[in-house]
Design an enzyme around this catalytic site. Structure first.
Site, PDB file in Angstrom:
ATOM      1  N   ASP A  35       0.874  -1.183   0.000  1.00  0.00           N
ATOM      2  CA  ASP A  35       0.000   0.000   0.000  1.00  0.00           C
ATOM      3  C   ASP A  35       0.903   1.222   0.000  1.00  0.00           C
ATOM      4  O   ASP A  35       2.122   1.126   0.123  1.00  0.00           O
ATOM      5  CB  ASP A  35      -0.896  -0.010   1.254  1.00  0.00           C
ATOM      6  CG  ASP A  35      -1.832   1.191   1.305  1.00  0.00           C
ATOM      7  OD1 ASP A  35      -2.376   1.571   0.251  1.00  0.00           O
ATOM      8  OD2 ASP A  35      -2.006   1.783   2.384  1.00  0.00           O
ATOM      9  N   SER A  36       0.269   2.396  -0.083  1.00  0.00           N
ATOM     10  CA  SER A  36       1.029   3.640  -0.018  1.00  0.00           C
ATOM     11  C   SER A  36       1.547   3.916   1.394  1.00  0.00           C
ATOM     12  O   SER A  36       2.456   4.726   1.561  1.00  0.00           O
ATOM     13  CB  SER A  36       0.139   4.805  -0.448  1.00  0.00           C
ATOM     14  OG  SER A  36      -0.969   4.901   0.425  1.00  0.00           O
ATOM     15  N   CYS A  91      -4.426  -1.730  -1.728  1.00  0.00           N
ATOM     16  CA  CYS A  91      -4.578  -0.312  -2.044  1.00  0.00           C
ATOM     17  C   CYS A  91      -5.630  -0.202  -3.147  1.00  0.00           C
ATOM     18  O   CYS A  91      -5.454  -0.776  -4.231  1.00  0.00           O
ATOM     19  CB  CYS A  91      -3.241   0.248  -2.525  1.00  0.00           C
ATOM     20  SG  CYS A  91      -3.340   1.951  -3.081  1.00  0.00           S
ATOM     21  N   GLU A  97      -2.411   8.645   8.593  1.00  0.00           N
ATOM     22  CA  GLU A  97      -0.945   8.654   8.605  1.00  0.00           C
ATOM     23  C   GLU A  97      -0.390   9.547   9.713  1.00  0.00           C
ATOM     24  O   GLU A  97       0.765   9.428  10.097  1.00  0.00           O
ATOM     25  CB  GLU A  97      -0.399   9.115   7.234  1.00  0.00           C
ATOM     26  CG  GLU A  97      -0.706   8.147   6.083  1.00  0.00           C
ATOM     27  CD  GLU A  97       0.092   6.845   6.126  1.00  0.00           C
ATOM     28  OE1 GLU A  97       1.231   6.831   6.625  1.00  0.00           O
ATOM     29  OE2 GLU A  97      -0.459   5.814   5.661  1.00  0.00           O
ATOM     30  N   CYS A 143     -10.975   2.508   0.293  1.00  0.00           N
ATOM     31  CA  CYS A 143      -9.577   2.876   0.538  1.00  0.00           C
ATOM     32  C   CYS A 143      -9.198   2.092   1.778  1.00  0.00           C
ATOM     33  O   CYS A 143      -9.954   2.084   2.761  1.00  0.00           O
ATOM     34  CB  CYS A 143      -9.432   4.374   0.792  1.00  0.00           C
ATOM     35  SG  CYS A 143      -7.774   4.839   1.368  1.00  0.00           S
ATOM     36  N   HIS A 165      -7.147   2.598   4.001  1.00  0.00           N
ATOM     37  CA  HIS A 165      -6.955   3.406   5.211  1.00  0.00           C
ATOM     38  C   HIS A 165      -8.263   3.600   5.990  1.00  0.00           C
ATOM     39  O   HIS A 165      -8.231   3.856   7.185  1.00  0.00           O
ATOM     40  CB  HIS A 165      -6.424   4.799   4.852  1.00  0.00           C
ATOM     41  CG  HIS A 165      -4.950   4.860   4.546  1.00  0.00           C
ATOM     42  ND1 HIS A 165      -4.420   4.375   3.368  1.00  0.00           N
ATOM     43  CD2 HIS A 165      -3.907   5.378   5.247  1.00  0.00           C
ATOM     44  CE1 HIS A 165      -3.104   4.589   3.366  1.00  0.00           C
ATOM     45  NE2 HIS A 165      -2.769   5.202   4.500  1.00  0.00           N
TER      46      HIS A 165
HETATM   47  N1  DGL Z   1      -4.800   3.054   1.038  1.00  0.00           N
HETATM   48  C1  DGL Z   1      -4.791   3.354  -0.339  1.00  0.00           C
HETATM   49  C2  DGL Z   1      -6.086   3.072  -1.017  1.00  0.00           C
HETATM   50  O1  DGL Z   1      -6.711   2.085  -0.680  1.00  0.00           O
HETATM   51  C3  DGL Z   1      -4.071   4.606  -0.788  1.00  0.00           C
HETATM   52  C4  DGL Z   1      -4.455   5.877  -0.179  1.00  0.00           C
HETATM   53  C5  DGL Z   1      -3.558   7.014  -0.644  1.00  0.00           C
HETATM   54  O2  DGL Z   1      -2.353   6.871  -0.593  1.00  0.00           O
HETATM   55  O3  DGL Z   1      -4.109   8.033  -1.078  1.00  0.00           O
HETATM   56  O4  DGL Z   1      -6.503   3.739  -1.935  1.00  0.00           O
END
Ligand code: DGL
Length: 270
Positions: A10-11, A73, A152, A185, A187
Site C-alpha cells: 500500500d502507499s 490499495c 498517517e 480505501c 486506510h
Molecule cells: N490506502 C490506499 C487506497 O486504498 C491509498 C491511499 C492514498 O495513498 O491516497 O486507496
C-alpha cells in the site's frame, strides 16, 4: 505447498488492514509488506505517477520472491492492476472484485455509497463492477482525500475529534440515503469508529482490505499454494522513508511489536 512469502503493499499504513486479516486467516504464512511512506498519498496523484509507483513496488516484491501479491490499495487496484500483474509474474489479488461481491450480498436496498481517494473515485471502477452484477443498484461516490493524512498522522483513536469533524463534513449528506458503504480505501477501516458515528449502526461498512484477504486465503488454499510450515509465519515490513512513525502506528494497528522487522528500502532503484 509453497513456503515463499506473500507480498502485500500500500502507499502507507492502510494495507495493514489486510495484513491484520492475513495474520488471522493464515498464521503460518510469511508476509512481506511494503508501505510507500515516502510518497503517500497516492490518491491525489495522476494515473501516470500511480502506475510508475505500482510497477516499482511489484518489481521490488518480485525480487523478494513472493508467491503472490495482494494489492492492499484501492487506488492501485483501480488504476494500475494490469501493470502490477505484468511486473509481478505471480498471481495478483486486487480489492475491487471481492469487495463488490460482498457488497452486493449485503445491500438490501441497492443504495450504495463508495468512498475512496480522488483517483479511485475518478476511475469509476466500483460503479462499473457493481452495475455489471447488479444493474438496478444506485451507486453514489465520494472522494474523501483528508482521510488518508488523518490516519498517517495518528488521528484514528476511538473518539478523535478531528476525524469525526472531517467524517461529518464528507458524509452527512448521505445519512439516511444508503444502506451500505464501501470503504474503498484501505486506510478507511482505521477510521471506522468516526464513519460509524456519522451513519449509525444500521449502515453496513465494507472493509475492502479484509474482503481481499478472505478471497486470497481461499484461492491460495484451493491452488495448494499455502506453506507447509507448522510454526507462526515471519513478517518483514519495508518502507520507503523514515521508519519510526510507521513502526509506532503499525504496532498500534496490528497490536504486536514490530521491533527489528521494519527496514527502509530505496524504491526508486526498482
Ligand atoms: N490506502 C490506499 C487506497 O486504498 C491509498 C491511499 C492514498 O495513498 O491516497 O486507496
Amino acid at each position: 505447498m509453497d513456503n515463499r512469502p506473500i507480498g502485500i503493499f500500500d502507499s502507507g499504513l492502510g494495507g495493514l488492514t489486510a495484513v491484520r486479516e492475513m495474520e488471522h486467516l493464515l498464521p503460518h504464512e510469511d508476509l512481506i509488506y511494503f508501505g510507500d511512506t515516502g510518497r503517500v498519498p497516492y490518491g491525489t496523484k495522476g494515473n501516470d505517477t500511480i502506475v510508475r509507483y505500482a510497477r516499482q513496488i511489484a518489481r521490488f516484491l518480485r525480487g523478494a520472491d513472493v508467491k503472490t501479491v495482494l494489492i492492499a490499495c484501492n487506488t492501485v487496484s483501480t488504476v494500475a492492476y494490469d501493470e502490477v500483474c505484468e511486473e509481478a509474474a505471480v498471481p495478483v489479488f486486487g480489492v475491487v472484485e471481492p469487495t463488490v461481491s460482498t457488497t452486493i450480498k449485503q445491500s438490501c436496498t441497492g443504495e450504495i455509497l463508495v468512498i475512496g481517494t480522488s483517483a479511485t473515485v475518478r476511475s469509476r471502477a466500483y460503479e462499473k463492477a457493481i452495475h455489471a452484477l447488479y444493474p438496478e443498484a444506485h451507486v453514489q461516490s465520494k472522494a474523501c482525500p483528508l482521510f488518508v493524512p488523518l490516519v498517517e498522522n495518528d488521528h484514528f483513536g476511538e473518539a478523535d475529534p478531528v476525524a469525526l469533524l472531517v467524517a461529518h463534513e464528507y458524509l452527512d449528506e448521505y445519512v439516511g440515503k444508503v444502506d451500505t458503504v464501501i470503504l474503498g480505501c484501505t486506510h478507511y477501516p482505521i477510521l471506522s469508529s468516526a464513519i460509524s458515528a456519522v451513519f449509525g449502526q444500521t449502515v453496513t461498512l465494507i472493509n475492502s482490505g479484509k474482503e481481499m484477504a478472505i478471497l486470497a486465503a481461499k484461492k491460495l488454499a484451493e491452488a495448494k499454494l499455502l506453506s507447509a510450515r507448522k510454526e507462526a509465519g515471519k513478517e518483514k515490513f519495508y518502507v520507503s522513508d523514515y521508519t519510526d512513525n510507521f513502526t509506532q502506528l503499525a504496532e498500534t494497528l496490528l497490536e504486536h511489536s514490530l521491533a527489528g522487522h521494519v527496514e527502509k528500502t530505496n524504491i526508486e532503484e526498482y
